[in-house]
Structure formats: structure tokens, C-alpha cells
Design a protein around this motif. Structure first.
Motif, PDB file in Angstrom:
ATOM      1  N   ILE A 124     -31.224  26.590  27.185  1.00  0.00           N
ATOM      2  CA  ILE A 124     -31.705  26.302  25.827  1.00  0.00           C
ATOM      3  C   ILE A 124     -30.516  25.958  24.945  1.00  0.00           C
ATOM      4  O   ILE A 124     -29.552  26.713  24.867  1.00  0.00           O
ATOM      5  N   MET A 148     -34.152  31.784  16.396  1.00  0.00           N
ATOM      6  CA  MET A 148     -33.769  32.113  17.765  1.00  0.00           C
ATOM      7  C   MET A 148     -34.331  33.476  18.176  1.00  0.00           C
ATOM      8  O   MET A 148     -34.468  33.771  19.368  1.00  0.00           O
ATOM      9  N   VAL A 167     -37.292  32.959  20.315  1.00  0.00           N
ATOM     10  CA  VAL A 167     -36.875  32.618  21.683  1.00  0.00           C
ATOM     11  C   VAL A 167     -36.411  33.874  22.416  1.00  0.00           C
ATOM     12  O   VAL A 167     -36.762  34.103  23.579  1.00  0.00           O
ATOM     13  N   THR A 221     -39.354  36.056  23.351  1.00  0.00           N
ATOM     14  CA  THR A 221     -40.044  35.468  24.497  1.00  0.00           C
ATOM     15  C   THR A 221     -39.297  35.755  25.787  1.00  0.00           C
ATOM     16  O   THR A 221     -39.894  36.142  26.801  1.00  0.00           O
ATOM     17  N   ALA A 222     -37.981  35.575  25.760  1.00  0.00           N
ATOM     18  CA  ALA A 222     -37.167  35.815  26.952  1.00  0.00           C
ATOM     19  C   ALA A 222     -37.243  37.273  27.381  1.00  0.00           C
ATOM     20  O   ALA A 222     -37.310  37.581  28.589  1.00  0.00           O
ATOM     21  N   TYR A 253     -30.816  33.123  31.705  1.00  0.00           N
ATOM     22  CA  TYR A 253     -30.813  32.172  30.591  1.00  0.00           C
ATOM     23  C   TYR A 253     -29.396  31.688  30.296  1.00  0.00           C
ATOM     24  O   TYR A 253     -28.436  32.445  30.392  1.00  0.00           O
ATOM     25  N   LEU A 260     -27.494  29.731  27.122  1.00  0.00           N
ATOM     26  CA  LEU A 260     -27.617  29.285  25.745  1.00  0.00           C
ATOM     27  C   LEU A 260     -26.431  28.408  25.371  1.00  0.00           C
ATOM     28  O   LEU A 260     -25.284  28.741  25.657  1.00  0.00           O
ATOM     29  N   LEU A 274     -33.554  23.622  20.387  1.00  0.00           N
ATOM     30  CA  LEU A 274     -34.046  24.198  19.139  1.00  0.00           C
ATOM     31  C   LEU A 274     -33.394  23.407  18.012  1.00  0.00           C
ATOM     32  O   LEU A 274     -32.181  23.493  17.816  1.00  0.00           O
ATOM     33  N   LEU A 333     -42.297  25.585  15.400  1.00  0.00           N
ATOM     34  CA  LEU A 333     -42.309  27.042  15.447  1.00  0.00           C
ATOM     35  C   LEU A 333     -42.805  27.625  14.126  1.00  0.00           C
ATOM     36  O   LEU A 333     -42.583  27.028  13.059  1.00  0.00           O
ATOM     37  N   LEU A 362     -39.087  23.448  18.722  1.00  0.00           N
ATOM     38  CA  LEU A 362     -38.586  23.515  20.095  1.00  0.00           C
ATOM     39  C   LEU A 362     -38.963  22.201  20.752  1.00  0.00           C
ATOM     40  O   LEU A 362     -40.133  21.803  20.756  1.00  0.00           O
ATOM     41  N   PHE A 416     -41.391  30.132  30.877  1.00  0.00           N
ATOM     42  CA  PHE A 416     -40.843  30.371  29.542  1.00  0.00           C
ATOM     43  C   PHE A 416     -41.711  29.694  28.488  1.00  0.00           C
ATOM     44  O   PHE A 416     -42.040  30.309  27.453  1.00  0.00           O
ATOM     45  N   LEU A 418     -43.776  31.458  25.527  1.00  0.00           N
ATOM     46  CA  LEU A 418     -43.481  31.114  24.132  1.00  0.00           C
ATOM     47  C   LEU A 418     -44.756  30.747  23.391  1.00  0.00           C
ATOM     48  O   LEU A 418     -44.972  31.180  22.248  1.00  0.00           O
TER      49      LEU A 418
END
Length: 313
Positions: free
Chosen positions: A117, A125, A128, A131-132, A144, A146, A167, A182, A288, A303, A307
Motif C-alpha cells: 500500500i 490510514m 487501513v 482493516t489489516a 504488509y 507500506l 491512498l 473512504l 483508495l 484485504f 476494507l
């Protein structure tokens, strides 16, 4: 994005010479090892190949591209401008190949792998991250990666397949991508020292900034110009930044006032900095995004599923 001189010259080299096979991943890995070790002998030892073999491979690569990639000194090897450009491209190609291979090796019954991401600094964030975290409870073998950068940096990585999702913040052309808006918005404001004159105000208006030294994100000029209004003088811009944390250090040292988004830099009681919103208020949306017709790995699919569920809830 504008091409560098090295990129132009490498592209001008044309197809590989007749009788020569096109460059292989193995050769690119060899090239990267030589670039890192700065000696043929050191790279050969690391790769478990003979020095003459590796030297021949590098000469063949230069012949294939029609460009000199190395400056061979007495003790070390340095890269030419074309060599530096190839190093960047080779790192991207090898990284994408390794990631693709890893995705194909995932067992069907146990979803694992990587989700990449890219994005700017934003409080959104947290969605995100939440969600993760929920996905991690169900699929602990998903990891992940980033990447932080501005919209141009993220778009470049998306287009090259180096990140699954981006993002993006504010007014960005999303016509080339599929995206989800979002349920979050960021607010612009001014980061300043607590002992500055503007700290006594509850909000900052365009007139308050006239003549003051200002630090601003490289991509926010148009949005902020609209907020300032046509009748106002241009900002006294003393610095531009990509990431607000680095700009906050400049503010702390007294360089000026940083225009940025709320929630990124914490201004606790023991912090020398404070944040004041703009007046009139200037909010921006967050999306996103991903490439159109993108074929996701199983990990990336999960993912996105989680989300959407997080947004619905």
C-alpha cells in the motif's frame, strides 16, 4: 514523468544485437550484485560464480544494451549514469518477479502473501490499519508493505505494479484507476510553534499568513491558492516538503509555518508545536485506488473485501 538523459540514451540503444538473447532475470541479479559490491570479485563470491563468468556476463549486458554501464577503476567499479538508471529499473523488475513467484507458490487452502500500500500521510490510514489488524486475526500469514509518498510517487508505483493499492488525498485525477472514496476527510491547517503570534488564534485566515515564512506540500499549491483567493498576495514560500514530519522539524527550529493536514503531527502538552485549522475551513477527501482491471493476489483480494466490510460497518 519526464525521462532522464540516461533513460533516453538506453531506450535509443534499440533491440538486443542479433544472436544475443534478451536480458534475463539472472543477469539483472548479477548486475545488482556488482553494483552493490562495487567489485567483480566480491559479487562473484557472493553469487557463487567464477569471476571470469561474471565479468563476461557484464560485458555481454553492456553489449546488449549498447551502452557502458560501469567505470572500472583499480579497486572499485562505479556506475555510469546509464548504469544508475538500469539499477533502478532492475530493482523494480526483480522485486516484481520475486513477488509474483511468491504469490504463485501460495497454498490455496491457507491464504498468505503480501499486500503493498502506497500513500500520503493521513489520519485515514487508521482505517487501513484497522482493516489489516482484523484481517491478520483470520489470516496471520499475510504481511504488509507500506510506502509513503505524494500522489505522483504513488501513481508511479501503481502503474508499475509495485503496490497493490494507493491512498490518495485531495483533488487527484482518478480517471485511470478504480477507487473507493473512504468515509473520512482531512482538514488543512497550520503547524506552528506554541510561542508564535498565530498560536493565540483559534483558526488561521489567509490574511494572517501574508508576509510570514511558509512551508508547503509540493502538490497542494492549487488547493491552497484557491483558499488564499485571487486578491491575496502569493505565499512567502521558504520551503516545500513531501512528508510533514520532516517539515515539522523545520518548524520546530524556527524556519516558518507549515501548511499541512491535521492529525499527522501530534501536538501534545509537552510538544513545542501546535496546530490551528484554516478559516474558511478547507477539507479534502481520501480515496483508495488501484489499477483498472487489476488482477489481485488472494491476499490483496481479502484485504479489499475486509476494507469494504469495515467501511460498511
Amino acid at each position: 514523468m519526464p525521462k532522464t538523459a540516461a533513460e533516453t540514451r538506453l531506450k535509443a540503444a534499440g533491440p538486443h544485437p542479433k544472436g544475443k538473447s534478451p536480458m534475463e532475470l539472472r543477469v539483472l541479479r548479477y548486475f545488482l550484485a556488482v553494483a552493490q559490491e562495487e567489485t567483480i570479485s566480491g559479487a562473484a563470491q557472493r553469487l557463487y560464480v567464477t569471476q571470469p563468468t561474471l565479468s563476461r556476463q557484464m560485458m555481454d549486458l553492456e553489449e546488449e544494451l549498447g551502452k557502458k554501464l560501469f567505470v572500472r577503476g583499480k579497486r572499485k567499479i562505479a556506475l555510469t549514469e546509464e548504469g544508475k538508471f538500469l539499477r533502478t529499473r532492475a530493482q523494480e523488475i526483480v522485486s516484481l518477479a520475486d513477488r509474483t513467484r511468491a504469490e504463485f507458490r501460495m497454498p490455496d487452502e491457507n491464504i498468505s502473501g503480501e499486500v503493498s500500500i502506497g500513500g500520503g500521510e493521513t489520519e485515514a490510514m487508521r482505517l487501513v490499519a484497522r482493516t489489516a489488524a482484523r484481517l491478520q486475526e483470520r489470516y496471520p500469514h499475510i504481511s504488509y508493505h507500506l510506502f509513503s509518498g505524494n500522489a505522483d510517487d504513488v501513481a508511479e508505483r501503481l502503474d508499475k505494479g509495485l503496490v497493490d493499492f494507493g491512498l490518495v488525498i485531495g483533488a487527484v485525477d482518478l480517471s485511470r484507476y478504480t477507487f473507493i472514496e473512504l468515509p473520512a476527510r482531512d482538514s488543512w491547517g497550520v503547524l506552528m510553534r506554541k510561542d508564535s503570534p498565530l498560536a493565540a488564534k483559534s483558526a488561521v485566515s489567509p490574511g494572517d499568513l501574508e508576509g510570514l515564512p511558509v512551508l508547503c506540500s509540493r502538490q497542494s499549491h492549487n488547493e491552497l491558492a484557491g483558499w488564499m483567493g485571487a486578491a491575496r498576495k502569493p505565499l512567502n514560500l521558504v520551503a516545500t516538503y513531501t512528508l510533514l514530519y520532516n517539515a515539522s522539524l523545520m518548524v520546530e527550529e524556527g524556519l516558518g509555518y507549515a501548511l499541512g493536514l491535521d492529525g499527522i503531527i501530534r501536538s501534545s502538552e509537552d510538544s513545542p508545536l501546535c496546530f490551528r485549522p484554516l478559516e474558511p475551513r478547507l477539507d479534502v477527501g481520501i480515496s483508495l485506488v488501484w489499477k483498472k482491471y487489476q488482477i489481485f493476489s488472494k491476499a490483496a483480494e481479502k484485504f479489499l473485501e475486509y476494507l469494504r466490510r469495515e467501511i460498511d460497518e
